[in-house]
Design an enzyme around this catalytic site. Structure first.
Site, PDB file in Angstrom:
ATOM      1  N   CYS A 104     -13.921 -64.575  49.620  1.00 18.88           N
ATOM      2  CA  CYS A 104     -13.168 -64.068  50.766  1.00 18.88           C
ATOM      3  C   CYS A 104     -13.953 -64.323  52.067  1.00 18.88           C
ATOM      4  CB  CYS A 104     -12.819 -62.590  50.570  1.00 18.88           C
ATOM      5  SG  CYS A 104     -11.483 -62.031  51.643  1.00 18.88           S
ATOM      6  N   HIS A 149     -10.070 -62.583  45.476  1.00 23.61           N
ATOM      7  CA  HIS A 149     -11.150 -61.747  44.961  1.00 23.61           C
ATOM      8  C   HIS A 149     -11.217 -61.831  43.435  1.00 23.61           C
ATOM      9  CE1 HIS A 149     -12.819 -59.494  48.425  1.00 23.61           C
ATOM     10  NE2 HIS A 149     -11.659 -59.802  48.979  1.00 23.61           N
ATOM     11  N   GLU A 162     -13.547 -61.205  41.448  1.00 22.92           N
ATOM     12  CA  GLU A 162     -14.289 -60.103  40.814  1.00 22.92           C
ATOM     13  C   GLU A 162     -13.389 -58.917  40.495  1.00 22.92           C
ATOM     14  OE1 GLU A 162     -14.185 -60.615  43.994  1.00 22.92           O
ATOM     15  OE2 GLU A 162     -14.060 -58.642  44.970  1.00 22.92           O
TER      16      GLU A 162
END
Ligand code: MN
Length: 238
Positions: A115, A219, A221
């Site tokens: 990001c 994102h 993660e």
């Protein structure tokens, strides 16, 4: 041989209530840590420090650098003045991460940007950003600042054949989350685009070389069940 150690940057913010009101603090979403451990590596949060000698020591302790999400970059870093829709900026974090990124690259460390991390990579190597997509991007039929929870995919991204990212996932399309109001405008020299959204927004970039310098606008993660390969590929190079 020990597992690789991944240095992870954190956000700089300020206590808004309680005994420490007004003091600064570092924060990091735990899912960045979880993603690195899931990939078999050792996560280590690296704090913002000004002294170059300490930064050099930090880099000597890690095998890879992960640049995480957070506040907007200061537009002067890519030669623009602030648009009214620009979000909060944190100059101390910008300075630190740009310095760290440049040193990490010259040392040959693998670098993964997520990001804001992707945006930082693009700016560090000479690219520019849209400061606010709703205000500045001409196609407005895709929501990049999603309402649902961050672990929910909201728009697909098309992966470009033959790129490192496409090779990592071995697919032409991924379902991604989307939690950004900025994006790459002009791509940095020496980089290629590895992922797009259908409205043309750049969702991933990578250095066009053997160096592992790669960023994604979403994102991963937050979606580790489907996004683990990107962390495995990054940690394996570390
Ligand atoms: Mn998006």
């Amino acid at each position: 041989m020990r597992q690789p150690i991944i240095g992870i940057t954190a956000s700089l913010t300020t206590y808004e209530q309680g005994s420490f009101t007004g003091q600064s603090k570092l924060i990091l979403n735990s899912n960045y840590i979880n993603a690195i451990t899931a990939a078999g590596a050792i996560p280590m949060i690296i704090p913002i420090v000004e002294k170059l000698e300490i930064q050099q020591c930090q880099l000597g302790l890690i095998d890879g650098l992960m640049l995480t999400g957070g506040d907007d970059l200061q537009p002067h870093l890519y030669g623009e003045e602030p648009h009214p829709a620009l979000g909060k900026t944190t100059p101390a974090r910008d300075d630190y991460e740009l310095s760290l990124l440049r040193q990490a690259f010259s040392l040959g460390l693998p670098i993964l940007g997520i990001c804001r991390g992707l945006q930082l990579i693009n700016v560090a190597f000479g690219g520019t950003l849209y400061q606010d997509l709703p205000e500045q991007y001409h196609i407005k039929d895709l929501l990049h600042s999603q309402e649902p929870t961050p672990d929910t995919a909201t728009h697909p991204v098309s992966l470009i054949a033959g790129t490192r990212l496409q090779t990592i996932f071995n697919t032409n399309e991924l379902e991604a989350n989307s939690l950004h109001h900025q994006a790459v405008k002009n791509l940095a020299p020496g980089f290629i685009i590895n992922a797009y959204a259908r409205d043309g927004i750049i969702e991933g970039i990578e250095m066009d070389s053997d160096a592992f310098v790669l960023g994604v606008q979403w994102h991963p993660e937050q979606m580790i069940s489907t996004m683990l390969p990107i962390f495995q590929a990054f940690c394996t190079r570390s």
